[in-house]
Structure formats: structure tokens, C-alpha cells
Enzyme design. Structure first.
Site, PDB file in Angstrom:
ATOM      1  N   HIS A   7       5.160   8.764   1.088  1.00  0.00           N
ATOM      2  CA  HIS A   7       6.113   7.405   0.987  1.00  0.00           C
ATOM      3  C   HIS A   7       6.255   6.691  -0.298  1.00  0.00           C
ATOM      4  O   HIS A   7       5.424   6.949  -1.127  1.00  0.00           O
ATOM      5  CB  HIS A   7       5.571   6.277   2.139  1.00  0.00           C
ATOM      6  CG  HIS A   7       4.264   5.922   2.114  1.00  0.00           C
ATOM      7  ND1 HIS A   7       3.050   6.280   2.667  1.00  0.00           N
ATOM      8  CD2 HIS A   7       3.706   4.559   1.289  1.00  0.00           C
ATOM      9  CE1 HIS A   7       2.160   5.652   2.381  1.00  0.00           C
ATOM     10  NE2 HIS A   7       2.338   4.643   1.479  1.00  0.00           N
ATOM     11  N   HIS A  79       3.991   1.541  -5.099  1.00  0.00           N
ATOM     12  CA  HIS A  79       3.325   2.486  -5.269  1.00  0.00           C
ATOM     13  C   HIS A  79       4.065   3.708  -4.726  1.00  0.00           C
ATOM     14  O   HIS A  79       4.908   3.615  -3.808  1.00  0.00           O
ATOM     15  CB  HIS A  79       1.993   2.437  -4.639  1.00  0.00           C
ATOM     16  CG  HIS A  79       1.825   2.444  -3.276  1.00  0.00           C
ATOM     17  ND1 HIS A  79       1.507   0.996  -2.612  1.00  0.00           N
ATOM     18  CD2 HIS A  79       1.890   3.184  -2.169  1.00  0.00           C
ATOM     19  CE1 HIS A  79       1.523   1.341  -1.378  1.00  0.00           C
ATOM     20  NE2 HIS A  79       1.748   2.404  -0.915  1.00  0.00           N
ATOM     21  N   GLU A 130      -0.982   6.231  -4.497  1.00  0.00           N
ATOM     22  CA  GLU A 130      -2.258   6.390  -3.139  1.00  0.00           C
ATOM     23  C   GLU A 130      -1.980   7.897  -2.983  1.00  0.00           C
ATOM     24  O   GLU A 130      -1.096   8.591  -2.959  1.00  0.00           O
ATOM     25  CB  GLU A 130      -1.297   5.602  -2.191  1.00  0.00           C
ATOM     26  CG  GLU A 130      -2.170   5.535  -0.808  1.00  0.00           C
ATOM     27  CD  GLU A 130      -1.513   4.811   0.340  1.00  0.00           C
ATOM     28  OE1 GLU A 130      -0.187   4.259   0.067  1.00  0.00           O
ATOM     29  OE2 GLU A 130      -1.943   4.805   1.529  1.00  0.00           O
TER      30      GLU A 130
HETATM   31  C1  LIG Z   1      -1.679   0.218   4.266  1.00  0.00           C
HETATM   32  C2  LIG Z   1      -1.627   1.432   3.147  1.00  0.00           C
HETATM   33  C3  LIG Z   1      -0.804   2.898   3.501  1.00  0.00           C
HETATM   34  O1  LIG Z   1       0.188   3.038   2.880  1.00  0.00           O
HETATM   35  O2  LIG Z   1      -1.678   3.454   4.338  1.00  0.00           O
HETATM   36  C4  LIG Z   1      -1.150   0.869   1.757  1.00  0.00           C
HETATM   37  O3  LIG Z   1      -0.258   1.343   1.148  1.00  0.00           O
HETATM   38  S1  LIG Z   1      -1.832  -0.728   1.179  1.00  0.00           S
HETATM   39  C5  LIG Z   1      -1.077  -1.125  -0.127  1.00  0.00           C
HETATM   40  C6  LIG Z   1      -1.711  -2.322  -0.723  1.00  0.00           C
HETATM   41  N1  LIG Z   1      -3.135  -2.112  -1.214  1.00  0.00           N
HETATM   42  C7  LIG Z   1      -3.180  -1.882  -2.635  1.00  0.00           C
HETATM   43  O4  LIG Z   1      -2.548  -1.633  -3.508  1.00  0.00           O
HETATM   44  C8  LIG Z   1      -4.736  -1.059  -3.013  1.00  0.00           C
HETATM   45  C9  LIG Z   1      -4.829  -0.619  -4.594  1.00  0.00           C
HETATM   46  N2  LIG Z   1      -4.378  -1.739  -5.414  1.00  0.00           N
HETATM   47  C10 LIG Z   1      -5.232  -2.624  -6.104  1.00  0.00           C
HETATM   48  O5  LIG Z   1      -6.573  -2.353  -6.227  1.00  0.00           O
HETATM   49  C11 LIG Z   1      -4.614  -3.568  -6.870  1.00  0.00           C
HETATM   50  O6  LIG Z   1      -3.477  -4.119  -6.426  1.00  0.00           O
HETATM   51  C12 LIG Z   1      -4.437  -3.444  -8.232  1.00  0.00           C
HETATM   52  C13 LIG Z   1      -3.741  -1.948  -8.591  1.00  0.00           C
HETATM   53  C14 LIG Z   1      -5.835  -3.023  -9.113  1.00  0.00           C
HETATM   54  C15 LIG Z   1      -3.651  -4.677  -9.254  1.00  0.00           C
HETATM   55  O7  LIG Z   1      -4.452  -5.606  -8.855  1.00  0.00           O
HETATM   56  P1  LIG Z   1      -4.062  -6.937  -9.486  1.00  0.00           P
HETATM   57  O8  LIG Z   1      -2.522  -7.051  -9.634  1.00  0.00           O
HETATM   58  O9  LIG Z   1      -4.754  -8.139  -8.848  1.00  0.00           O
HETATM   59  O10 LIG Z   1      -4.522  -6.891 -11.113  1.00  0.00           O
HETATM   60  P2  LIG Z   1      -4.137  -7.265 -12.315  1.00  0.00           P
HETATM   61  O11 LIG Z   1      -3.034  -8.474 -12.275  1.00  0.00           O
HETATM   62  O12 LIG Z   1      -5.328  -7.327 -13.269  1.00  0.00           O
HETATM   63  O13 LIG Z   1      -3.293  -6.049 -12.733  1.00  0.00           O
HETATM   64  C16 LIG Z   1      -3.727  -5.156 -13.695  1.00  0.00           C
HETATM   65  C17 LIG Z   1      -2.522  -4.701 -14.178  1.00  0.00           C
HETATM   66  O14 LIG Z   1      -1.939  -3.499 -13.532  1.00  0.00           O
HETATM   67  C18 LIG Z   1      -0.558  -3.802 -13.213  1.00  0.00           C
HETATM   68  N3  LIG Z   1      -0.316  -3.740 -11.869  1.00  0.00           N
HETATM   69  C19 LIG Z   1      -0.435  -4.539 -10.771  1.00  0.00           C
HETATM   70  N4  LIG Z   1      -0.248  -3.705  -9.820  1.00  0.00           N
HETATM   71  C20 LIG Z   1       0.737  -2.761 -10.042  1.00  0.00           C
HETATM   72  C21 LIG Z   1       1.504  -1.771  -9.246  1.00  0.00           C
HETATM   73  N5  LIG Z   1       1.599  -1.883  -8.008  1.00  0.00           N
HETATM   74  N6  LIG Z   1       2.147  -0.688 -10.153  1.00  0.00           N
HETATM   75  C22 LIG Z   1       2.085  -0.889 -11.489  1.00  0.00           C
HETATM   76  N7  LIG Z   1       1.145  -1.952 -12.128  1.00  0.00           N
HETATM   77  C23 LIG Z   1       0.731  -2.935 -11.510  1.00  0.00           C
HETATM   78  C24 LIG Z   1      -0.364  -5.362 -13.635  1.00  0.00           C
HETATM   79  O15 LIG Z   1       0.844  -5.869 -14.109  1.00  0.00           O
HETATM   80  C25 LIG Z   1      -1.535  -5.520 -14.762  1.00  0.00           C
HETATM   81  O16 LIG Z   1      -0.686  -4.975 -15.871  1.00  0.00           O
HETATM   82  P3  LIG Z   1      -0.629  -5.933 -17.261  1.00  0.00           P
HETATM   83  O17 LIG Z   1      -1.999  -6.219 -17.634  1.00  0.00           O
HETATM   84  O18 LIG Z   1      -0.061  -4.974 -18.237  1.00  0.00           O
HETATM   85  O19 LIG Z   1       0.213  -7.133 -16.924  1.00  0.00           O
HETATM   86 CO   LIG Z   2       0.953   2.984   1.141  1.00  0.00          CO
END
Ligand SMILES: C[C@@H](C(=O)O)C(=O)SCCNC(=O)CCNC(=O)[C@H](O)C(C)(C)COP(=O)(O)OP(=O)(O)OC[C@H]1O[C@@H](n2cnc3c(N)ncnc32)[C@H](O)[C@@H]1OP(=O)(O)O
Ligand SMILES: [Co+2]
Length: 134
Positions: A7, A79, A130
Site C-alpha cells: 500500500h 509511507h 513499512e
Molecule cells: C497500521 C499500520 C499498517 O499499515 O499496518 C500503519 O501503517 S501505522 C502508520 C503510522 N506508524 C508509523 O509511522 C510508525 C513509524 N513512524 C515513526 O516512528 C515516526 O513517524 C517517525 C518516522 C520516526 C517520525 O516521527 P516524528 O515526525 O515524530 O519525528 P521528527 O519530527 O523528529 O521527524 C524526523 C524527520 O523525519 C521527517 N519525517 C517524519 N515523518 C516522515 C514521513 N512519514 N516521511 C518522510 N519524512 C518524515 C520529519 O520531517 C523530520 O525531518 P526534518 O528533520 O528534516 O524536518
Molecule cells: Co501502513
């Protein structure tokens, strides 16, 4: 190692409006909202002939998509989810090559009842990845 595109996820500011738009304007097959408390999101899946779109909306206090939506208030691609056959083997290979596995590094059960892991966007050209074991 990676296989099919499972996805593409889009973070949205209004889940009902986005679901209606895909259903009524784009004419897609849109599922019901599904709460995923372990992931801090509510999701709606859209079935396309060759893949799925996952609409994401924050759920709870510590949603991992809150920061993304704060920075992108009108929404944005969040993502890509690629399928792998063996998620632990994939994780270990990626780790040995220096990629950062998000969270505690252990797979969680995702929205399809299968193990998933996330890879840091800064290690993959600014794209959050992912992996889902199929
Ligand atoms: C249900 C399941 C499924 O399908 O089965 C799902 O999908 S669950 C979908 C939701 N779950 C997840 O996303 C889990 C994994 N994600 C995470 O752990 C987090 O979202 C992070 C990716 C670590 C980002 O966290 P957060 O925004 O709090 O951190 P942060 O502000 O320090 O961001 C660090 C840097 O990454 C960038 N950043 C943040 N989210 C981003 C994204 N989605 N794509 C690209 N870049 C991204 C920010 O702009 C920043 O860049 P700069 O420093 O350059 O400004
Ligand atoms: Co997902």
C-alpha cells in the site's frame, strides 16, 4: 528482498472527507474506518486493482503521524509498504547495512493481521518504508 507494493499511505486531516472523495469523486472501493490503537492511527483502506491506498488519521495522544500532519496540515504521502517473505531476515539484513529500524526493532501486528516494521525515512531518500510479511 522486497516484493509487491502492498500500500501507499496518505495522512489526511479529515478521514471521512478523504474517504468520501475516494468513494464518490474517484469512484474507488473504500472500506470502513478501522482503529489501530497499537499504531496510534485510524485507517481506511482503498482497494485498487493492483495495490491499496491507506488513509491515515491520528488516534490517541501519542500518534506517530501527529508531527507529520502538523508540518503538512492539508495531508501528504506518509509511507510506502513493501511486502517481504521473512520480516526478521529482512530486518537483520537491513540492520547489518546500517538502516535504522523504528520503535523497539521488533515487528508489530499491522492492519492486515501480519507483522510489520518501519524504516527511518532519512535512510531511504526521505521516504518512510513499512515492511509487511506476507
Ligand atoms: C497500521 C499500520 C499498517 O499499515 O499496518 C500503519 O501503517 S501505522 C502508520 C503510522 N506508524 C508509523 O509511522 C510508525 C513509524 N513512524 C515513526 O516512528 C515516526 O513517524 C517517525 C518516522 C520516526 C517520525 O516521527 P516524528 O515526525 O515524530 O519525528 P521528527 O519530527 O523528529 O521527524 C524526523 C524527520 O523525519 C521527517 N519525517 C517524519 N515523518 C516522515 C514521513 N512519514 N516521511 C518522510 N519524512 C518524515 C520529519 O520531517 C523530520 O525531518 P526534518 O528533520 O528534516 O524536518
Ligand atoms: Co501502513
Amino acid at each position: 528482498m522486497i516484493g509487491r507494493l502492498n500500500h501507499v499511505a496518505i495522512a489526511v486531516p479529515d478521514l471521512a472527507a478523504a474517504a468520501d472523495q475516494y468513494r464518490n469523486t474517484l469512484g474507488a472501493k473504500v472500506g470502513a474506518p478501522q482503529d489501530e490503537p497499537d499504531h496510534g492511527v485510524t485507517v481506511v483502506f482503498i482497494e485498487l486493482p493492483n495495490t491499496k491506498i491507506e488513509l491515515l488519521y491520528p488516534l490517541g495522544e501519542n500518534s506517530p503521524i501527529k508531527g507529520f500532519l502538523d508540518k503538512n496540515p492539508s495531508g501528504g504521502i506518509h509511507h510506502m509498504c513493501y511486502e517481504v517473505e521473512d520480516i526478521l531476515a529482512a530486518r537483520d539484513t537491513l540492520k547489518s547495512q546500517g538502516a535504522r529500524i523504528l520503535g523497539d526493532g521488533e515487528p508489530k501486528i499491522g492492519a492486515h493481521g501480519k507483522p510489520v516494521l518501519f524504516l527511518h525515512p532519512k535512510d531511504f531518500n526521505g521516504c518512510l518504508i513499512e515492511l509487511e510479511q506476507v
